[in-house]
Design a protein around this motif. Structure first.
Motif, mmCIF file in Angstrom:
data_model
loop_
_atom_site.group_PDB
_atom_site.id
_atom_site.type_symbol
_atom_site.label_atom_id
_atom_site.label_comp_id
_atom_site.label_asym_id
_atom_site.label_seq_id
_atom_site.Cartn_x
_atom_site.Cartn_y
_atom_site.Cartn_z
ATOM 1 N N VAL A 74 -2.029 -3.428 -1.054
ATOM 2 C CA VAL A 74 -3.087 -2.492 -1.429
ATOM 3 C C VAL A 74 -2.482 -1.490 -2.411
ATOM 4 C CG1 VAL A 74 -4.838 -0.872 -0.643
ATOM 5 C CG2 VAL A 74 -4.097 -2.716 0.878
ATOM 6 N N PRO A 75 -2.655 -1.710 -3.713
ATOM 7 C CA PRO A 75 -2.111 -0.752 -4.687
ATOM 8 C C PRO A 75 -2.634 0.646 -4.395
ATOM 9 C CG PRO A 75 -2.842 -2.750 -5.777
ATOM 10 C CD PRO A 75 -3.321 -2.842 -4.362
ATOM 11 N N THR A 76 -1.713 1.599 -4.251
ATOM 12 C CA THR A 76 -2.102 2.947 -3.837
ATOM 13 C C THR A 76 -1.167 3.981 -4.442
ATOM 14 O OG1 THR A 76 -2.840 2.069 -1.687
ATOM 15 C CG2 THR A 76 -2.552 4.463 -1.855
ATOM 16 N N ASP A 77 -1.753 5.033 -4.990
ATOM 17 C CA ASP A 77 -1.002 6.207 -5.398
ATOM 18 C C ASP A 77 -1.108 7.201 -4.251
ATOM 19 O OD1 ASP A 77 -0.021 8.581 -6.392
ATOM 20 O OD2 ASP A 77 -1.071 8.463 -8.303
ATOM 21 N N HIS A 78 -0.019 7.460 -3.558
ATOM 22 C CA HIS A 78 -0.065 8.290 -2.353
ATOM 23 C C HIS A 78 -0.157 9.776 -2.642
ATOM 24 C CE1 HIS A 78 0.383 5.306 0.917
ATOM 25 N NE2 HIS A 78 0.806 4.565 -0.092
ATOM 26 N N LEU A 79 -0.265 10.146 -3.911
ATOM 27 C CA LEU A 79 -0.587 11.518 -4.267
ATOM 28 C C LEU A 79 -2.089 11.706 -4.485
ATOM 29 C CD1 LEU A 79 2.394 12.323 -6.644
ATOM 30 C CD2 LEU A 79 1.930 13.373 -4.418
ATOM 31 N N ASP A 80 -2.818 10.613 -4.417
ATOM 32 C CA ASP A 80 -4.267 10.646 -4.572
ATOM 33 C C ASP A 80 -4.886 10.563 -3.171
ATOM 34 O OD1 ASP A 80 -7.000 9.866 -4.880
ATOM 35 O OD2 ASP A 80 -6.575 9.143 -6.900
ATOM 36 N N VAL A 81 -5.384 11.682 -2.675
ATOM 37 C CA VAL A 81 -5.874 11.757 -1.298
ATOM 38 C C VAL A 81 -6.965 10.731 -1.046
ATOM 39 C CG1 VAL A 81 -6.999 13.233 0.417
ATOM 40 C CG2 VAL A 81 -5.237 14.179 -1.089
ATOM 41 N N GLU A 82 -7.879 10.578 -1.982
ATOM 42 C CA GLU A 82 -8.991 9.651 -1.766
ATOM 43 C C GLU A 82 -8.503 8.203 -1.704
ATOM 44 O OE1 GLU A 82 -11.940 10.508 -0.756
ATOM 45 O OE2 GLU A 82 -11.112 12.541 -0.847
ATOM 46 N N GLN A 83 -7.500 7.867 -2.504
ATOM 47 C CA GLN A 83 -6.944 6.510 -2.415
ATOM 48 C C GLN A 83 -6.314 6.268 -1.047
ATOM 49 O OE1 GLN A 83 -4.534 4.854 -5.574
ATOM 50 N NE2 GLN A 83 -5.491 6.166 -7.111
ATOM 51 N N VAL A 84 -5.616 7.260 -0.524
ATOM 52 C CA VAL A 84 -4.977 7.095 0.781
ATOM 53 C C VAL A 84 -6.030 7.028 1.882
ATOM 54 C CG1 VAL A 84 -3.300 8.037 2.408
ATOM 55 C CG2 VAL A 84 -2.905 8.256 -0.055
ATOM 56 N N ARG A 85 -7.043 7.855 1.791
ATOM 57 C CA ARG A 85 -8.132 7.782 2.781
ATOM 58 C C ARG A 85 -8.814 6.424 2.759
ATOM 59 N NH1 ARG A 85 -10.593 13.824 1.637
ATOM 60 N NH2 ARG A 85 -9.263 14.949 3.141
ATOM 61 N N SER A 86 -9.020 5.891 1.565
ATOM 62 C CA SER A 86 -9.635 4.576 1.435
ATOM 63 C C SER A 86 -8.759 3.496 2.059
ATOM 64 C CB SER A 86 -9.893 4.272 -0.045
ATOM 65 O OG SER A 86 -10.414 2.977 -0.221
ATOM 66 N N LEU A 87 -7.456 3.599 1.844
ATOM 67 C CA LEU A 87 -6.510 2.658 2.437
ATOM 68 C C LEU A 87 -6.590 2.694 3.959
ATOM 69 C CD1 LEU A 87 -3.841 0.931 2.563
ATOM 70 C CD2 LEU A 87 -2.620 3.124 2.321
ATOM 71 N N VAL A 88 -6.554 3.886 4.540
ATOM 72 C CA VAL A 88 -6.605 4.017 5.998
ATOM 73 C C VAL A 88 -7.945 3.532 6.533
ATOM 74 C CG1 VAL A 88 -6.539 5.655 7.922
ATOM 75 C CG2 VAL A 88 -4.915 5.883 6.018
ATOM 76 N N ALA A 89 -9.031 3.824 5.819
ATOM 77 C CA ALA A 89 -10.357 3.348 6.248
ATOM 78 C C ALA A 89 -10.394 1.822 6.255
ATOM 79 C CB ALA A 89 -11.436 3.910 5.322
ATOM 80 N N ARG A 90 -9.738 1.196 5.297
ATOM 81 C CA ARG A 90 -9.700 -0.272 5.273
ATOM 82 C C ARG A 90 -8.951 -0.810 6.490
ATOM 83 N NH1 ARG A 90 -7.275 -4.267 0.494
ATOM 84 N NH2 ARG A 90 -7.207 -6.146 1.798
ATOM 85 N N ILE A 91 -7.813 -0.206 6.806
ATOM 86 C CA ILE A 91 -7.059 -0.652 7.984
ATOM 87 C C ILE A 91 -7.901 -0.473 9.241
ATOM 88 C CG2 ILE A 91 -4.987 -0.251 9.384
ATOM 89 C CD1 ILE A 91 -3.603 0.728 6.787
ATOM 90 N N ASP A 92 -8.620 0.632 9.316
ATOM 91 C CA ASP A 92 -9.496 0.887 10.463
ATOM 92 C C ASP A 92 -10.588 -0.168 10.551
ATOM 93 O OD1 ASP A 92 -10.727 2.046 12.618
ATOM 94 O OD2 ASP A 92 -11.410 3.843 11.554
ATOM 95 N N ARG A 93 -11.221 -0.485 9.434
ATOM 96 C CA ARG A 93 -12.273 -1.515 9.440
ATOM 97 C C ARG A 93 -11.713 -2.872 9.842
ATOM 98 N NH1 ARG A 93 -13.511 0.775 4.461
ATOM 99 N NH2 ARG A 93 -12.616 -1.047 3.394
ATOM 100 N N ASP A 94 -10.536 -3.191 9.313
ATOM 101 C CA ASP A 94 -9.958 -4.512 9.560
ATOM 102 C C ASP A 94 -9.448 -4.677 10.986
ATOM 103 O OD1 ASP A 94 -10.454 -5.066 6.913
ATOM 104 O OD2 ASP A 94 -8.353 -4.941 6.265
ATOM 105 N N HIS A 95 -8.873 -3.606 11.556
ATOM 106 C CA HIS A 95 -8.172 -3.766 12.835
ATOM 107 C C HIS A 95 -8.481 -2.693 13.869
ATOM 108 C CE1 HIS A 95 -5.712 -6.892 10.969
ATOM 109 N NE2 HIS A 95 -5.573 -6.085 9.940
ATOM 110 N N GLY A 96 -9.004 -1.545 13.434
ATOM 111 C CA GLY A 96 -9.321 -0.491 14.385
ATOM 112 C C GLY A 96 -8.102 0.183 14.986
ATOM 113 N N ARG A 97 -6.926 -0.056 14.397
ATOM 114 C CA ARG A 97 -5.713 0.554 14.933
ATOM 115 C C ARG A 97 -4.614 0.551 13.886
ATOM 116 N NH1 ARG A 97 -4.306 -1.766 19.891
ATOM 117 N NH2 ARG A 97 -2.161 -0.983 19.670
ATOM 118 N N LEU A 98 -3.642 1.403 14.086
ATOM 119 C CA LEU A 98 -2.425 1.416 13.284
ATOM 120 C C LEU A 98 -1.285 1.711 14.243
ATOM 121 C CD1 LEU A 98 -0.965 1.357 10.522
ATOM 122 C CD2 LEU A 98 -1.365 3.831 10.381
ATOM 123 N N ASP A 99 -0.292 0.817 14.298
ATOM 124 C CA ASP A 99 0.799 0.948 15.261
ATOM 125 C C ASP A 99 2.074 1.504 14.649
ATOM 126 O OD1 ASP A 99 -0.541 -0.445 17.594
ATOM 127 O OD2 ASP A 99 -0.656 -2.021 16.073
#
Length: 306
Positions: A74-99
Protein backbone atom coordinates in the motif's frame (compact mmCIF):
# COMPACT_ATOMS: atom_id res chain seq x y z
CA UNK A 1 10.58 -23.45 1.54
CA UNK A 2 10.00 -24.50 5.13
CA UNK A 3 7.68 -22.01 6.74
CA UNK A 4 7.24 -21.28 10.43
CA UNK A 5 3.59 -20.70 11.38
CA UNK A 6 4.07 -18.92 14.70
CA UNK A 7 2.33 -15.82 13.35
CA UNK A 8 -0.32 -17.56 11.24
CA UNK A 9 -3.48 -15.45 11.28
CA UNK A 10 -1.72 -12.36 12.60
CA UNK A 11 -2.08 -9.03 10.79
CA UNK A 12 0.96 -6.78 10.63
CA UNK A 13 1.70 -3.32 9.28
CA UNK A 14 5.34 -2.53 8.52
CA UNK A 15 5.52 1.19 7.87
CA UNK A 16 8.62 2.00 5.86
CA UNK A 17 9.20 -1.42 4.30
CA UNK A 18 10.66 -0.44 0.95
CA UNK A 19 14.19 -1.57 1.74
CA UNK A 20 16.71 -2.29 4.48
CA UNK A 21 15.51 -3.23 7.95
CA UNK A 22 11.84 -2.59 7.15
CA UNK A 23 11.87 -4.93 4.18
CA UNK A 24 13.65 -7.67 6.13
CA UNK A 25 11.25 -7.34 9.07
CA UNK A 26 8.26 -7.60 6.75
CA UNK A 27 9.67 -10.70 5.04
CA UNK A 28 10.47 -12.43 8.33
CA UNK A 29 6.99 -11.73 9.69
CA UNK A 30 5.68 -13.25 6.48
CA UNK A 31 7.96 -16.25 6.85
CA UNK A 32 6.26 -16.87 10.21
CA UNK A 33 2.85 -16.86 8.51
CA UNK A 34 1.63 -13.30 9.00
CA UNK A 35 -0.35 -11.16 6.61
CA UNK A 36 1.82 -8.08 6.19
CA UNK A 37 0.79 -4.69 4.86
CA UNK A 38 3.95 -3.02 3.60
CA UNK A 39 4.17 0.70 2.97
CA UNK A 40 6.59 3.22 1.57
CA UNK A 41 6.85 5.98 -0.99
CA UNK A 42 8.83 4.26 -3.74
CA UNK A 43 6.76 2.21 -6.16
CA UNK A 44 7.35 0.90 -9.66
CA UNK A 45 5.87 4.14 -10.96
CA UNK A 46 7.23 6.66 -8.44
CA UNK A 47 10.56 7.26 -6.69
CA UNK A 48 10.66 9.05 -3.35
CA UNK A 49 13.02 11.88 -2.39
CA UNK A 50 15.53 9.22 -1.25
CA UNK A 51 16.24 8.75 -4.95
CA UNK A 52 16.51 4.96 -5.05
CA UNK A 53 14.32 3.34 -7.67
CA UNK A 54 15.89 -0.11 -7.23
CA UNK A 55 13.68 -1.17 -4.31
CA UNK A 56 9.89 -0.81 -4.25
CA UNK A 57 7.02 -1.61 -1.91
CA UNK A 58 5.54 -3.95 -4.52
CA UNK A 59 8.74 -5.99 -4.55
CA UNK A 60 8.72 -6.17 -0.76
CA UNK A 61 5.16 -7.48 -0.78
CA UNK A 62 6.12 -10.13 -3.30
CA UNK A 63 9.05 -11.20 -1.11
CA UNK A 64 6.70 -11.51 1.88
CA UNK A 65 4.44 -13.81 -0.10
CA UNK A 66 7.37 -15.84 -1.41
CA UNK A 67 8.51 -16.32 2.18
CA UNK A 68 5.19 -17.94 3.08
CA UNK A 69 3.04 -15.05 4.27
CA UNK A 70 0.67 -12.71 2.49
CA UNK A 71 2.24 -9.45 1.37
CA UNK A 72 0.06 -6.47 0.54
CA UNK A 73 1.69 -3.31 -0.81
CA UNK A 74 0.00 0.00 0.00
CA UNK A 75 2.01 3.02 -1.20
CA UNK A 76 1.79 5.52 1.64
CA UNK A 77 3.38 8.79 2.67
CA UNK A 78 3.30 8.57 6.47
CA UNK A 79 3.47 12.34 6.79
CA UNK A 80 0.08 12.56 5.10
CA UNK A 81 -2.49 11.96 7.85
CA UNK A 82 -5.31 11.16 5.45
CA UNK A 83 -3.21 8.58 3.61
CA UNK A 84 -2.38 6.86 6.90
CA UNK A 85 -6.01 6.94 8.03
CA UNK A 86 -7.03 5.42 4.71
CA UNK A 87 -4.43 2.68 5.13
CA UNK A 88 -5.66 1.81 8.63
CA UNK A 89 -9.30 1.89 7.47
CA UNK A 90 -8.41 -0.61 4.74
CA UNK A 91 -6.80 -2.96 7.26
CA UNK A 92 -9.89 -2.61 9.44
CA UNK A 93 -12.22 -3.41 6.53
CA UNK A 94 -10.11 -6.36 5.43
CA UNK A 95 -9.48 -7.95 8.83
CA UNK A 96 -11.03 -5.95 11.66
CA UNK A 97 -7.78 -6.15 13.62
CA UNK A 98 -4.12 -5.20 13.71
CA UNK A 99 -1.73 -7.34 15.77
CA UNK A 100 1.70 -5.92 14.93
CA UNK A 101 2.70 -2.37 14.08
CA UNK A 102 6.30 -1.73 13.02
CA UNK A 103 7.36 1.92 12.68
CA UNK A 104 10.49 1.82 10.52
CA UNK A 105 9.95 5.11 8.70
CA UNK A 106 13.06 7.17 7.97
CA UNK A 107 14.47 8.12 4.56
CA UNK A 108 16.58 11.02 5.80
CA UNK A 109 20.12 9.85 5.11
CA UNK A 110 20.39 11.99 1.98
CA UNK A 111 19.93 15.08 4.19
CA UNK A 112 22.58 14.12 6.71
CA UNK A 113 25.94 15.87 6.95
CA UNK A 114 28.15 14.42 9.68
CA UNK A 115 30.30 16.52 12.00
CA UNK A 116 28.45 19.74 11.28
CA UNK A 117 27.39 22.09 14.06
CA UNK A 118 23.68 22.54 14.59
CA UNK A 119 23.80 26.20 13.55
CA UNK A 120 25.77 25.36 10.40
CA UNK A 121 23.22 22.74 9.33
CA UNK A 122 20.60 23.80 6.81
CA UNK A 123 17.48 24.33 8.94
CA UNK A 124 15.13 23.02 6.28
CA UNK A 125 17.10 19.78 5.98
CA UNK A 126 17.24 19.40 9.75
CA UNK A 127 13.51 19.89 10.20
CA UNK A 128 12.84 17.49 7.35
CA UNK A 129 14.84 14.81 9.18
CA UNK A 130 12.64 15.32 12.22
CA UNK A 131 9.53 15.08 10.07
CA UNK A 132 10.73 11.85 8.47
CA UNK A 133 12.05 10.19 11.62
CA UNK A 134 9.73 11.49 14.34
CA UNK A 135 6.52 13.08 13.07
CA UNK A 136 5.84 10.18 10.69
CA UNK A 137 6.03 7.71 13.58
CA UNK A 138 3.68 9.79 15.71
CA UNK A 139 1.12 10.08 12.92
CA UNK A 140 1.22 6.35 12.21
CA UNK A 141 0.84 5.32 15.84
CA UNK A 142 -1.95 7.83 16.45
CA UNK A 143 -3.91 6.46 13.48
CA UNK A 144 -3.14 2.75 13.94
CA UNK A 145 -3.23 2.18 17.69
CA UNK A 146 -7.03 2.44 18.06
CA UNK A 147 -7.24 -0.62 15.82
CA UNK A 148 -4.35 -2.45 17.50
CA UNK A 149 -5.72 -2.06 21.05
CA UNK A 150 -9.06 -3.66 20.20
CA UNK A 151 -7.49 -6.98 21.09
CA UNK A 152 -4.99 -7.80 23.85
CA UNK A 153 -1.57 -9.04 22.82
CA UNK A 154 -0.78 -6.39 20.22
CA UNK A 155 2.82 -5.37 19.60
CA UNK A 156 4.32 -2.03 18.56
CA UNK A 157 7.93 -2.02 17.37
CA UNK A 158 9.76 1.26 16.97
CA UNK A 159 12.88 0.86 14.81
CA UNK A 160 15.82 3.20 15.25
CA UNK A 161 19.61 3.42 15.15
CA UNK A 162 21.17 2.72 18.53
CA UNK A 163 20.00 1.62 21.96
CA UNK A 164 19.21 3.87 24.89
CA UNK A 165 22.62 2.95 26.31
CA UNK A 166 24.66 3.50 23.14
CA UNK A 167 22.82 6.71 22.31
CA UNK A 168 24.03 8.35 25.47
CA UNK A 169 26.93 9.22 23.20
CA UNK A 170 26.46 12.12 20.76
CA UNK A 171 25.39 10.82 17.36
CA UNK A 172 27.49 13.50 15.58
CA UNK A 173 24.59 15.50 14.18
CA UNK A 174 22.01 17.43 16.22
CA UNK A 175 19.00 16.49 14.09
CA UNK A 176 20.03 12.87 13.56
CA UNK A 177 20.58 12.50 17.30
CA UNK A 178 17.05 13.77 17.98
CA UNK A 179 15.49 11.65 15.24
CA UNK A 180 17.12 8.43 16.44
CA UNK A 181 16.56 8.96 20.15
CA UNK A 182 12.88 9.84 19.77
CA UNK A 183 11.74 6.27 18.87
CA UNK A 184 13.42 4.98 22.04
CA UNK A 185 11.27 7.31 24.13
CA UNK A 186 8.22 6.53 21.99
CA UNK A 187 8.53 2.84 22.83
CA UNK A 188 8.98 3.66 26.51
CA UNK A 189 5.95 5.95 26.71
CA UNK A 190 3.76 3.77 24.48
CA UNK A 191 4.66 0.84 26.70
CA UNK A 192 3.05 2.72 29.58
CA UNK A 193 0.00 3.67 27.52
CA UNK A 194 -0.47 0.13 26.19
CA UNK A 195 -0.23 -1.76 29.49
CA UNK A 196 -3.92 -1.50 30.31
CA UNK A 197 -4.82 -2.87 26.87
CA UNK A 198 -2.56 -5.91 27.35
CA UNK A 199 -0.27 -4.76 24.55
CA UNK A 200 3.50 -4.26 24.32
CA UNK A 201 5.83 -1.65 22.83
CA UNK A 202 9.56 -2.09 22.24
CA UNK A 203 12.28 -0.27 20.36
CA UNK A 204 14.60 -2.40 18.24
CA UNK A 205 17.83 -1.40 16.53
CA UNK A 206 20.06 -3.26 14.12
CA UNK A 207 23.81 -2.96 14.57
CA UNK A 208 25.99 -1.93 11.63
CA UNK A 209 23.40 -2.66 8.96
CA UNK A 210 24.40 -3.87 5.50
CA UNK A 211 21.40 -2.27 3.85
CA UNK A 212 21.18 -1.98 0.09
CA UNK A 213 22.14 1.67 0.38
CA UNK A 214 25.15 0.88 2.59
CA UNK A 215 26.40 -1.85 0.27
CA UNK A 216 26.20 0.55 -2.65
CA UNK A 217 28.04 3.24 -0.70
CA UNK A 218 30.87 0.79 0.02
CA UNK A 219 30.91 -0.54 -3.55
CA UNK A 220 30.18 -4.13 -2.61
CA UNK A 221 27.35 -6.67 -2.75
CA UNK A 222 25.99 -8.97 -0.08
CA UNK A 223 27.98 -11.88 -1.50
CA UNK A 224 31.33 -10.04 -1.30
CA UNK A 225 30.72 -7.49 1.45
CA UNK A 226 33.92 -8.40 3.30
CA UNK A 227 35.89 -6.83 0.45
CA UNK A 228 35.07 -3.46 2.01
CA UNK A 229 36.64 -4.33 5.37
CA UNK A 230 40.19 -3.46 4.23
CA UNK A 231 39.14 0.16 3.71
CA UNK A 232 36.54 0.31 6.52
CA UNK A 233 37.72 -2.05 9.32
CA UNK A 234 34.57 -1.58 11.42
CA UNK A 235 32.53 -3.00 8.56
CA UNK A 236 33.74 -6.40 9.79
CA UNK A 237 31.03 -6.28 12.46
CA UNK A 238 28.27 -5.53 9.92
CA UNK A 239 25.08 -7.56 9.86
CA UNK A 240 22.58 -8.30 7.13
CA UNK A 241 19.01 -6.94 7.33
CA UNK A 242 17.86 -10.52 7.88
CA UNK A 243 19.25 -10.36 11.41
CA UNK A 244 17.01 -7.55 12.63
CA UNK A 245 14.12 -9.12 10.70
CA UNK A 246 14.56 -12.31 12.70
CA UNK A 247 14.83 -10.25 15.89
CA UNK A 248 11.45 -8.59 15.40
CA UNK A 249 9.79 -11.84 14.29
CA UNK A 250 11.12 -13.55 17.43
CA UNK A 251 9.65 -10.88 19.69
CA UNK A 252 6.34 -11.00 17.82
CA UNK A 253 6.11 -14.78 18.22
CA UNK A 254 7.04 -14.75 21.92
CA UNK A 255 3.99 -15.26 24.19
CA UNK A 256 6.03 -13.67 26.98
CA UNK A 257 7.04 -10.58 24.99
CA UNK A 258 5.55 -8.28 27.64
CA UNK A 259 8.82 -8.81 29.54
CA UNK A 260 10.40 -6.43 27.01
CA UNK A 261 7.74 -3.73 27.35
CA UNK A 262 9.11 -0.21 27.01
CA UNK A 263 12.67 -1.40 26.50
CA UNK A 264 15.31 -0.53 23.91
CA UNK A 265 16.81 -3.69 22.39
CA UNK A 266 19.39 -4.55 19.74
CA UNK A 267 19.40 -7.38 17.23
CA UNK A 268 22.52 -8.74 18.97
CA UNK A 269 20.84 -8.77 22.38
CA UNK A 270 17.74 -10.47 21.01
CA UNK A 271 19.84 -13.07 19.17
CA UNK A 272 21.30 -14.14 22.50
CA UNK A 273 17.85 -14.29 24.08
CA UNK A 274 16.13 -16.22 21.27
CA UNK A 275 19.00 -18.16 19.69
CA UNK A 276 18.63 -17.01 16.07
CA UNK A 277 21.59 -16.13 13.85
CA UNK A 278 22.42 -13.92 10.91
CA UNK A 279 22.46 -15.38 7.40
CA UNK A 280 26.04 -16.64 7.83
CA UNK A 281 25.31 -18.42 11.11
CA UNK A 282 27.02 -15.78 13.27
CA UNK A 283 25.56 -13.60 16.03
CA UNK A 284 27.11 -10.15 15.58
CA UNK A 285 26.83 -7.74 18.51
CA UNK A 286 27.89 -4.46 16.93
CA UNK A 287 26.92 -2.19 19.82
CA UNK A 288 29.01 -4.20 22.30
CA UNK A 289 31.91 -4.07 19.84
CA UNK A 290 31.76 -0.30 19.47
CA UNK A 291 31.37 0.29 23.19
CA UNK A 292 34.21 -2.01 24.26
CA UNK A 293 36.63 -1.81 21.33
CA UNK A 294 36.07 1.47 19.49
CA UNK A 295 35.30 3.61 22.54
CA UNK A 296 36.68 1.46 25.35
CA UNK A 297 40.05 0.69 23.81
CA UNK A 298 39.82 -3.08 24.21
CA UNK A 299 42.19 -4.99 21.93
CA UNK A 300 39.86 -7.44 20.22
CA UNK A 301 38.92 -8.25 16.62
CA UNK A 302 35.39 -7.81 15.28
CA UNK A 303 35.13 -11.57 14.83
CA UNK A 304 35.22 -11.90 18.64
CA UNK A 305 31.85 -10.15 18.60
CA UNK A 306 30.27 -12.39 15.98
Amino acid sequence: MTTDTALQGKIALVAGATRGAGRAIAVQLGAAGATVYVTGRTTREHTSEVGRATETVEETAELVTEAGGTGIAVPTDHLDVEQVRSLVARIDRDHGRLDILVNDIWGGNHLLVWNTKMWDTDLGNGLRMLELGVRSHVITSSCALPLLVRNPGGLVVEVTDGTAESNRRFRENFYYDLAKNAPIRMAFTLGEDLKDAGCTAVCVTPGFLRSEEMLDAFGVREDNWRDAVAERPHFAIAESPLYVGRAVAAVAADPERARWNGQSLSSGQLAKAYGFTDADGSRPDAWAYFEEVEYGGKDAPADAYR
